[in-house]
Write an enzyme that holds these catalytic residues in place. Structure first.
Site, PDB file in Angstrom:
ATOM      1  N   HIS A 155       0.808  -1.221   0.000  1.00 48.68           N
ATOM      2  CA  HIS A 155       0.000   0.000   0.000  1.00 48.68           C
ATOM      3  C   HIS A 155       0.841   1.270   0.000  1.00 48.68           C
ATOM      4  O   HIS A 155       0.355   2.335  -0.377  1.00 48.68           O
ATOM      5  CB  HIS A 155      -0.955   0.016   1.208  1.00 48.68           C
ATOM      6  CG  HIS A 155      -2.174  -0.805   0.988  1.00 48.68           C
ATOM      7  ND1 HIS A 155      -2.213  -2.153   1.251  1.00 48.68           N
ATOM      8  CD2 HIS A 155      -3.402  -0.484   0.525  1.00 48.68           C
ATOM      9  CE1 HIS A 155      -3.418  -2.621   0.963  1.00 48.68           C
ATOM     10  NE2 HIS A 155      -4.160  -1.629   0.515  1.00 48.68           N
ATOM     11  N   GLY A 156       2.075   1.197   0.433  1.00 46.75           N
ATOM     12  CA  GLY A 156       2.881   2.411   0.415  1.00 46.75           C
ATOM     13  C   GLY A 156       4.208   2.220   1.106  1.00 46.75           C
ATOM     14  O   GLY A 156       4.332   1.416   2.044  1.00 46.75           O
TER      15      GLY A 156
END
Lengths: 468, 400
Positions: free
Chosen positions: A326-327
């Site tokens: 996700h990041g």
């Protein structure tokens, strides 16, 4: 190009019209050109990157399929996987991994490597996590013998780059998407109509609801310490629906755009807030990613057939990787791990509490939604310190003085969106809308159009998942 | 396919009717509050274009003053009004605005009915536009504020109001975010060659002599300068000056193109256009870089603009070498950043220079004006904070 941009709404009908005007045999070529144009509209260099990684995967899959020798097949498989992950690492995680190290500084000093630091620091190629995973699934499926490799490179390029699902999924499997992309198809009004319904409802969720919520949430996160206990909870609640409706809206837009070409993309969401446990929640939320992790990480490392220890390890590995996916931020790792712990809690402890009552069933739904909502604080916070501050405020130990300001219109839109999604629609928006009487249906369309045009959120936010 | 197209056409027709209806409702009920919310100066622009004989379009240089010591707080345009009471001077001032946005403001001219429909003006309106050299450089061009400026500028148009609102919802403006702008800025600093070269596009040969090839190598050299006698304030200032001014203008520069378009629009509308070149803080630039490397960039860019303005036939008020701006460095109110923010002496001097060009052959000896709402004016005002920083600089012989 983003789905919520004026350019896209000119691009889509032009591509659609030309597609069906062309002879069947070369339609896919047009779609490939359009998809690369769509992607390079944002940055030409990144289209080159996608071309390169697609070529590597196509070539590796072909080679491993040709060979009968296991080590050769494995070599090609890992070459493809590692090159994909390497690219992902270089563009998404390299800067995060280097931090302010001397290596990062010396790379920035060199004329030849400074651009890597700049890119990693400021820009991530749009959708790189999505198309990389899609590409990896193809190579693995060929290795497993589930798919035969595509002989034509351009046709494989279209599978990776098909524009409706390119930048934020759904992450489609080769067998499902490829067969539709090249199937003989004549345009059907039913598909066009349903596609348009999905497009308008998706745009309503994104522009009228999620973007308006984004404004409120951004204000809160700009300086959380000045807000009081209630406001902190409200902001956390609103962010949950911002993320959900943003991504759900995007997924509907992707499905709608694909349906115009007769292509059915998989459903990415299935009323996740009706889930009664975190495991069930992840079967309903971002389904294409969850199933990807299930098939290519969870099951290969042991899955649920080898006892609780292996299961716990597999779950934590999946959620750690998913958080990182996700990041490139420590907060995302916390987000992933917290989901993992909650998953195991529900799987091993909460599941054993059996009470036959409607109230208990509702409680389980609320508990699941609440768990997810609380862990989303990690997802939204820029740093661990900020997340800690928000949690402190949620517990009431640091009471600010200001109230969060949420306009009535925003509440109205949110209620309409949630009610439509969870309470009315038993099916997807297109089929549900189709069953309404003409007047009711068109009243809703008018409401959607009016909301988008007159009250769309003005905050400059791309789709939340666009950056992943 | 034909049936599908007919179905779509019918629905599009319906949507168009709905849109027209909503446009009416939106215009009547919501537009005004959206203008207040998203485009604060839009109404000001409308009013200025409708009522002004002279419309002054400017950024913060027009209105900024030193709040502690500047007893006169009148802006340049206020002074202009005091000097020319017979004409109505209207000002539109917006921080960090630039020619690209002023150009869009002109869309609100009463003589433009639709974005593509120009009509000659009959009222001899004069448009004065402040030209700030720094605004043409990479730091300003790739400013993180640009997206919000462009969002405001969406409303500078006479298109149907609901279309403007829809464009706002769909972010139909240059909405590159601050991170992307920062990346572009760093890329520019790293890759654009600013070192020694002959330039000939200003009608004369001009040689730039600088050992640093790029802005990045220059600021890296400044950062690694370990001399203990170099105060950190001075190093920071030097860094800021290089980032803001070390660039070379050419015809591809986006701001130069915007200025050219402004000339063209004003010609079409028969408006009288005056560009006035604002004085940069050359004293700082000279003090920091020993009258050498940096000032040659400022001078070159000034000559470039002057040459182009004369080629385009536009009236210019040239304040680049304004004596008042070169006498005392403390007349610049920001001593910590290279802004063009002036004290009353400079603002007043600029206004005077504008009057002499506006009145042309009819120019007269201006009577001194004393605004009444303030304390007694003091044009020799001392700026303690500025002077103390100047003191810091004096500890250093030369930075280079």
């Amino acid at each position: 190009m983003l789905f919520n941009s004026v350019e896209f709404w000119f691009f889509l009908p032009i591509v659609w019209l030309v597609y069906f005007v062309m002879p069947f045999k070369i339609r896919w070529v047009w779609l490939l050109i359009a998809s690369y144009y769509f992607y390079s509209y944002w940055k030409l260099e990144f289209a080159g990157l996608m071309l390169f990684t697609s070529f590597l995967d196509w070539f590796a899959a072909k080679q491993l399929h040709k060979s009968e020798i296991k080590w050769k097949r494995l070599t090609w498989l890992w070459l493809a996987i590692l090159s994909d992950i390497g690219m992902l690492f270089l563009f998404k995680y390299f800067n995060f991994a280097l931090g302010d190290s001397n290596l990062a500084k010396s790379m920035y000093q060199s004329q030849w490597t400074a651009w890597i630091i700049e890119l990693g620091k400021y820009t991530i190629p749009a959708g790189i996590s999505f198309y990389t995973f899609q590409s990896i699934s193809y190579v693995v499926d060929v290795y497993r013998g589930d798919e035969t490799p595509e002989k034509s490179l351009p046709k494989f390029l279209l599978y990776v780059s098909f524009f409706p699902q390119l930048v934020a999924g759904p992450i489609e499997r080769f067998g499902r998407l490829h067969s539709q992309l090249f199937a003989q198809y004549s345009p059907r009004w039913e598909d066009v109509r349903n596609g348009l319904r999905l497009l308008i409802f998706g745009l309503f969720l994104k522009v009228a609801i999620a973007d308006n919520l984004a404004g409120v949430v951004d204000d809160f996160y700009a300086n959380p310490s000045k807000y009081n206990l209630l406001s902190t909870w409200v902001a956390t609640f609103l962010f949950t629906f911002q993320v959900y409706l943003d991504f759900f809206g995007y997924s509907l837009l992707a499905q709608g755009a694909a349906l115009l070409f007769g292509i059915h993309l998989m459903d990415n969401f299935n009323k996740p807030f009706l889930a009664k446990s975190i495991p069930e929640f992840w079967h309903r939320w971002h389904i294409s990613l969850s199933t990807w992790f299930r098939d290519y990480v969870f099951i290969p490392v042991g899955g649920n057939k080898n006892g609780p220890v292996v299961l716990a390890f597999a779950v934590m590995l999946v959620f750690f990787t998913s958080g990182l996916w996700h990041g490139a931020n420590i907060t995302m790792i916390y987000f992933g791990l917290s989901q993992g712990f909650l998953y195991l809690f529900d799987r091993f402890i909460f599941k054993n509490i059996q009470i036959q009552s409607v109230v208990w069933e509702r409680f389980k739904q609320i508990k699941t939604g609440l768990f997810f909502m609380i862990t989303l604080v990690f997802f939204r916070s820029g740093t661990i310190e900020q997340a800690k501050l928000v949690y402190k405020q949620m517990l009431g130990s640091n009471l600010g003085i200001e109230n969060i300001h949420v306009g009535l219109l925003i509440w109205l839109f949110l209620i309409v969106g949630v009610v439509l999604d969870n309470n009315i629609m038993k099916e997807r928006a297109d089929s549900w809308l189709g069953k309404l009487p003409f007047i009711a249906r068109w009243s809703l369309y008018v409401f959607f159009i009016g909301s988008i045009a007159m009250f769309g959120g003005a905050v400059n936010h791309p789709f939340v998942y666009f950056q992943f | 396919m034909k049936t599908i197209l007919i179905h779509i056409a019918i629905r599009l027709g319906f949507v168009a009717i709905v849109f027209i209806g909503f446009n009416f409702i939106y215009q009547k009920e919501f537009y005004a509050s959206d203008v207040q919310k998203y485009s604060m100066v839009k109404n000001r622009i409308d009013s200025a274009f409708h009522n002004g004989d002279i419309v002054y379009l400017g950024e913060s240089s027009n209105t900024s003053y030193n709040p502690w010591t500047d007893t006169l707080k009148e802006s340049i345009s206020d002074f202009l009004q005091l000097y020319i009471p017979s004409q109505k001077v209207e000002a539109v001032t917006h921080e960090s605005y630039h020619p690209g946005l002023f150009k869009q403001m002109l869309n609100l001219q009463p003589n433009i009915h639709l974005p593509w429909e120009f009509m000659a003006s009959h009222d001899d309106q004069t448009i004065i536009l402040g030209v700030n050299i720094r605004t043409c450089g990479p730091t300003a061009v790739f400013s993180g504020n640009e997206a919000s400026n462009q969002q405001e500028a969406l409303f500078y148009s006479k298109r149907p109001s609901l279309l403007t609102r829809l464009f706002l919802s769909l972010k139909y403006y240059d909405h590159r975010d601050a991170l992307e702008m920062e990346r572009l800025k760093f890329q520019w600093w790293r890759s654009v060659d600013i070192s020694g070269k002959y330039l000939s596009n200003i009608g004369q040969d001009y040689y730039i002599s600088n050992k640093y090839k790029t802005v990045k190598t220059w600021i890296d050299a400044l950062a690694s300068d370990q001399r203990p006698e170099l105060p950190v304030q001075v190093k920071n200032m030097a860094d800021a000056y290089v980032k803001e001014f070390a660039f070379l203008l050419d015809d591809d520069n986006v701001r130069v193109q915007d200025l050219k378009e402004i000339v063209s629009i004003c010609n079409k509308l028969s408006l009288r256009l005056i560009f006035h070149i604002l004085p940069p803080n050359k004293q700082h630039a000279n003090a920091l870089f020993n009258h050498c490397e940096l000032i040659q960039y400022l001078d070159y860019n000034y000559l470039f603009l002057k040459k182009r303005f004369s080629e385009w036939g536009v009236t210019v008020v040239d304040n680049y070498n304004l004596p008042e701006a070169n006498e005392k460095v403390s007349r610049f109110t920001d001593q910590w950043y290279p802004t063009e923010h002036y004290d009353a002496t400079i603002r007043k001097a600029i206004a005077k220079s504008l009057v002499s060009v506006i009145e042309g052959q009819n120019s007269r000896t201006l009577k001194e004006v004393f605004p009444t709402r303030n304390n007694e004016p003091n044009f020799n005002i001392k700026m303690p904070y500025s002077d103390s920083l100047i003191g810091v600089w004096k500890q250093v012989k030369w930075l280079k």
